[in-house]
Design a protein around this motif. Structure first.
Motif, PDB file in Angstrom:
ATOM      1  N   ARG A 118       0.839  -1.213   0.000  1.00  0.00           N
ATOM      2  CA  ARG A 118       0.000   0.000   0.000  1.00  0.00           C
ATOM      3  C   ARG A 118       0.866   1.252   0.000  1.00  0.00           C
ATOM      4  NH1 ARG A 118      -3.325  -2.862   3.622  1.00  0.00           N
ATOM      5  NH2 ARG A 118      -2.297  -1.886   5.411  1.00  0.00           N
ATOM      6  N   ARG A 119       1.923   1.240   0.805  1.00  0.00           N
ATOM      7  CA  ARG A 119       2.818   2.393   0.862  1.00  0.00           C
ATOM      8  C   ARG A 119       3.479   2.619  -0.494  1.00  0.00           C
ATOM      9  NH1 ARG A 119       2.144   5.822   4.506  1.00  0.00           N
ATOM     10  NH2 ARG A 119       2.250   4.244   6.149  1.00  0.00           N
ATOM     11  N   LEU A 120       3.911   1.542  -1.126  1.00  0.00           N
ATOM     12  CA  LEU A 120       4.531   1.651  -2.453  1.00  0.00           C
ATOM     13  C   LEU A 120       3.557   2.234  -3.464  1.00  0.00           C
ATOM     14  CD1 LEU A 120       6.572  -1.658  -2.946  1.00  0.00           C
ATOM     15  CD2 LEU A 120       7.465   0.667  -3.080  1.00  0.00           C
ATOM     16  N   LYS A 121       2.322   1.743  -3.433  1.00  0.00           N
ATOM     17  CA  LYS A 121       1.327   2.209  -4.408  1.00  0.00           C
ATOM     18  C   LYS A 121       1.024   3.693  -4.221  1.00  0.00           C
ATOM     19  CE  LYS A 121      -3.132   1.226  -6.507  1.00  0.00           C
ATOM     20  NZ  LYS A 121      -3.432   2.662  -6.657  1.00  0.00           N
ATOM     21  N   ARG A 122       0.873   4.124  -2.965  1.00  0.00           N
ATOM     22  CA  ARG A 122       0.594   5.546  -2.723  1.00  0.00           C
ATOM     23  C   ARG A 122       1.724   6.421  -3.248  1.00  0.00           C
ATOM     24  NH1 ARG A 122      -1.089   4.306   3.442  1.00  0.00           N
ATOM     25  NH2 ARG A 122      -3.227   3.613   3.098  1.00  0.00           N
ATOM     26  N   LEU A 123       2.940   5.994  -2.969  1.00  0.00           N
ATOM     27  CA  LEU A 123       4.088   6.765  -3.428  1.00  0.00           C
ATOM     28  C   LEU A 123       4.166   6.758  -4.948  1.00  0.00           C
ATOM     29  CD1 LEU A 123       6.614   8.370  -2.765  1.00  0.00           C
ATOM     30  CD2 LEU A 123       7.843   6.214  -2.465  1.00  0.00           C
ATOM     31  N   GLN A 124       3.932   5.612  -5.552  1.00  0.00           N
ATOM     32  CA  GLN A 124       3.968   5.522  -7.014  1.00  0.00           C
ATOM     33  C   GLN A 124       2.890   6.407  -7.637  1.00  0.00           C
ATOM     34  OE1 GLN A 124       3.992   1.492  -8.564  1.00  0.00           O
ATOM     35  NE2 GLN A 124       3.233   2.177 -10.544  1.00  0.00           N
ATOM     36  N   ASP A 125       1.694   6.428  -7.041  1.00  0.00           N
ATOM     37  CA  ASP A 125       0.612   7.264  -7.565  1.00  0.00           C
ATOM     38  C   ASP A 125       0.978   8.743  -7.494  1.00  0.00           C
ATOM     39  OD1 ASP A 125      -0.916   5.050  -8.103  1.00  0.00           O
ATOM     40  OD2 ASP A 125      -2.195   5.246  -6.342  1.00  0.00           O
ATOM     41  N   ASP A 126       1.538   9.172  -6.349  1.00  0.00           N
ATOM     42  CA  ASP A 126       1.903  10.581  -6.196  1.00  0.00           C
ATOM     43  C   ASP A 126       3.010  10.984  -7.164  1.00  0.00           C
ATOM     44  OD1 ASP A 126       0.046  10.956  -4.222  1.00  0.00           O
ATOM     45  OD2 ASP A 126       1.454  10.757  -2.560  1.00  0.00           O
ATOM     46  N   LEU A 127       4.026  10.152  -7.278  1.00  0.00           N
ATOM     47  CA  LEU A 127       5.112  10.433  -8.221  1.00  0.00           C
ATOM     48  C   LEU A 127       4.615  10.341  -9.657  1.00  0.00           C
ATOM     49  CD1 LEU A 127       7.980   8.444  -6.463  1.00  0.00           C
ATOM     50  CD2 LEU A 127       7.880  10.931  -6.733  1.00  0.00           C
ATOM     51  N   GLY A 128       3.675   9.437  -9.894  1.00  0.00           N
ATOM     52  CA  GLY A 128       3.109   9.295 -11.236  1.00  0.00           C
ATOM     53  C   GLY A 128       2.343  10.527 -11.671  1.00  0.00           C
ATOM     54  N   TYR A 129       1.597  11.120 -10.744  1.00  0.00           N
ATOM     55  CA  TYR A 129       0.863  12.349 -11.046  1.00  0.00           C
ATOM     56  C   TYR A 129       1.834  13.458 -11.440  1.00  0.00           C
ATOM     57  CZ  TYR A 129      -2.219  16.394 -10.177  1.00  0.00           C
ATOM     58  OH  TYR A 129      -2.949  17.568 -10.284  1.00  0.00           O
ATOM     59  N   ALA A 130       2.906  13.605 -10.669  1.00  0.00           N
ATOM     60  CA  ALA A 130       3.911  14.624 -10.997  1.00  0.00           C
ATOM     61  C   ALA A 130       4.536  14.339 -12.357  1.00  0.00           C
ATOM     62  CB  ALA A 130       4.989  14.654  -9.917  1.00  0.00           C
ATOM     63  N   ASN A 131       4.751  13.069 -12.666  1.00  0.00           N
ATOM     64  CA  ASN A 131       5.351  12.730 -13.963  1.00  0.00           C
ATOM     65  C   ASN A 131       4.376  12.995 -15.103  1.00  0.00           C
ATOM     66  OD1 ASN A 131       7.656  11.433 -15.441  1.00  0.00           O
ATOM     67  ND2 ASN A 131       6.007  10.053 -16.052  1.00  0.00           N
ATOM     68  N   ASP A 132       3.084  12.771 -14.871  1.00  0.00           N
ATOM     69  CA  ASP A 132       2.085  13.071 -15.907  1.00  0.00           C
ATOM     70  C   ASP A 132       2.125  14.557 -16.264  1.00  0.00           C
ATOM     71  OD1 ASP A 132       1.260  10.434 -15.881  1.00  0.00           O
ATOM     72  OD2 ASP A 132      -0.460  10.794 -14.574  1.00  0.00           O
ATOM     73  N   VAL A 133       2.289  15.398 -15.251  1.00  0.00           N
ATOM     74  CA  VAL A 133       2.385  16.840 -15.515  1.00  0.00           C
ATOM     75  C   VAL A 133       3.677  17.150 -16.268  1.00  0.00           C
ATOM     76  CG1 VAL A 133       2.526  19.119 -14.443  1.00  0.00           C
ATOM     77  CG2 VAL A 133       0.954  17.398 -13.512  1.00  0.00           C
ATOM     78  N   ARG A 134       4.757  16.481 -15.897  1.00  0.00           N
ATOM     79  CA  ARG A 134       6.035  16.686 -16.602  1.00  0.00           C
ATOM     80  C   ARG A 134       5.903  16.313 -18.084  1.00  0.00           C
ATOM     81  NH1 ARG A 134      10.552  13.779 -18.234  1.00  0.00           N
ATOM     82  NH2 ARG A 134       9.487  11.834 -17.728  1.00  0.00           N
ATOM     83  N   VAL A 135       5.281  15.184 -18.361  1.00  0.00           N
ATOM     84  CA  VAL A 135       5.060  14.770 -19.755  1.00  0.00           C
ATOM     85  C   VAL A 135       4.114  15.741 -20.441  1.00  0.00           C
ATOM     86  CG1 VAL A 135       4.091  12.944 -21.221  1.00  0.00           C
ATOM     87  CG2 VAL A 135       5.531  12.336 -19.267  1.00  0.00           C
ATOM     88  N   GLY A 136       3.133  16.236 -19.691  1.00  0.00           N
ATOM     89  CA  GLY A 136       2.191  17.196 -20.249  1.00  0.00           C
ATOM     90  C   GLY A 136       2.876  18.463 -20.729  1.00  0.00           C
ATOM     91  N   ARG A 137       3.924  18.891 -20.027  1.00  0.00           N
ATOM     92  CA  ARG A 137       4.657  20.084 -20.463  1.00  0.00           C
ATOM     93  C   ARG A 137       5.244  19.862 -21.854  1.00  0.00           C
ATOM     94  NH1 ARG A 137       7.221  19.645 -15.162  1.00  0.00           N
ATOM     95  NH2 ARG A 137       6.030  20.874 -13.651  1.00  0.00           N
ATOM     96  N   ALA A 138       5.781  18.678 -22.081  1.00  0.00           N
ATOM     97  CA  ALA A 138       6.361  18.377 -23.393  1.00  0.00           C
ATOM     98  C   ALA A 138       5.285  18.349 -24.478  1.00  0.00           C
ATOM     99  CB  ALA A 138       7.087  17.029 -23.332  1.00  0.00           C
TER     100      ALA A 138
END
Length: 297
Positions: free
Chosen positions: A217-237
């Motif tokens: 559960r801890r891994l998934k929460r962290l992955q989701d939060d980092l994934g959201y930030a990465n989606d925004v990073r990809v969105g900039r491109a």
């Protein structure tokens, strides 16, 4: 079960997972693209986890094949995520702003192009040959050539903890000085977290399910939060690409609004992200805890 038997079973499952979603991907279903990428990532994680036990030449061509297919699927997936998970909620929140119709149209045209590339790839002879070659290598246990690996012939339990330790060390290394990490370095941390999670899932049969639950559960929460930030990073491109391709000015302006809206939300998630990361790094790994991880709860 030996390590090589486990690797073979994992590969069979991942390649079957990939094949099961091809028809739906050809029909333009976004979830099928996502599932195909998951299958590729899990297989890549398994190969990476066992990399020291595999012939380097074989490992390199396997990784190259997986990367080539993932690159095509990734383009379609990035557009799906940007349109569905970033633009859609933002559009509802900023309903009075102009340019969203133009942005949706520009994204849909690019999405159609990306899906045509996916179709071209899946239907190509090179794709069929690559999948057949991968399946044959795992079925024939190609890692035994030129000579069998002693480590792969050993019981999986002997190697599992070392594999998971290595993944966890990578997460800890990538998370140092987290506040100062650039978006690119946070992306690398996200990949390290994902690899730890996938490796743990692949080896989950060795441990009691209840013992794993809290750590996963801890891994998934962290992955989701980092994934959201990465989606925004990809969105900039993607937004920069719209401008470079001469899309309507209203499309680029709406894209900038989307990014600004999500960047404000990311600022609010920062404290939570640091908390999840700290707790993950402090938590005793279930694969090293006495009594099958009960002390880790």
């Amino acid at each position: 079960m030996t390590a090589e038997h486990a690797l073979q079973e994992i590969a069979r499952g991942c390649l079957a997972h990939l094949a099961r979603n091809e028809a739906a991907a050809l029909a333009g279903r976004a979830e099928a693209i996502h599932q195909m990428r998951i299958a590729l990532r899990r297989l890549g994680t398994a190969v990476s986890a066992f990399k020291k036990m595999l012939p380097a030449v074989d490992r390199r061509w396997i990784e190259a094949e997986l990367h080539a297919l993932d690159a095509v699927l990734g383009r379609a997936r990035n557009l799906d995520v940007f349109a569905g998970e970033l633009v859609l909620p933002c559009r509802a929140a900023l309903s009075g702003e102009a340019g969203f119709d133009a942005l949706a149209g520009a994204l849909e045209r690019r999405r159609e192009e990306a899906y045509r590339e996916v179709e071209k790839r899946i239907l190509s002879g090179s794709h069929k040959s690559a999948i057949a070659r991968l399946a044959r290598w795992f079925e024939e246990r190609g890692w035994r050539r030129p000579e069998p690996s002693v480590a792969l012939a050993a019981p999986l339990g002997e190697a599992a903890a070392r594999l998971l330790d290595r993944r966890r060390r990578e997460v800890k290394k990538r998370s140092r000085s987290f506040r100062r990490l650039s978006p690119g370095k946070r992306h690398k941390l996200r990949i390290a977290v994902k690899k730890l999670r996938y490796t743990l899932e692949l080896l989950a049969g060795l441990y009691a399910k209840d013992d794993l639950a809290g750590f996963e559960r801890r891994l998934k929460r962290l992955q989701d939060d980092l994934g959201y930030a990465n989606d925004v990073r990809v969105g900039r491109a993607l937004v920069a690409e719209l401008g470079a391709d001469g899309a309507a000015a209203s499309s680029a302006a709406a894209g900038a609004l989307v990014l600004a809206w999500h960047e404000r939300r990311l600022e609010g998630c920062e404290a939570r992200l640091r908390k999840h990361l700290r707790r993950l790094n402090e938590r005793k790994p279930v694969w090293r805890a006495p009594a099958a991880g009960r002390d880790a709860q």
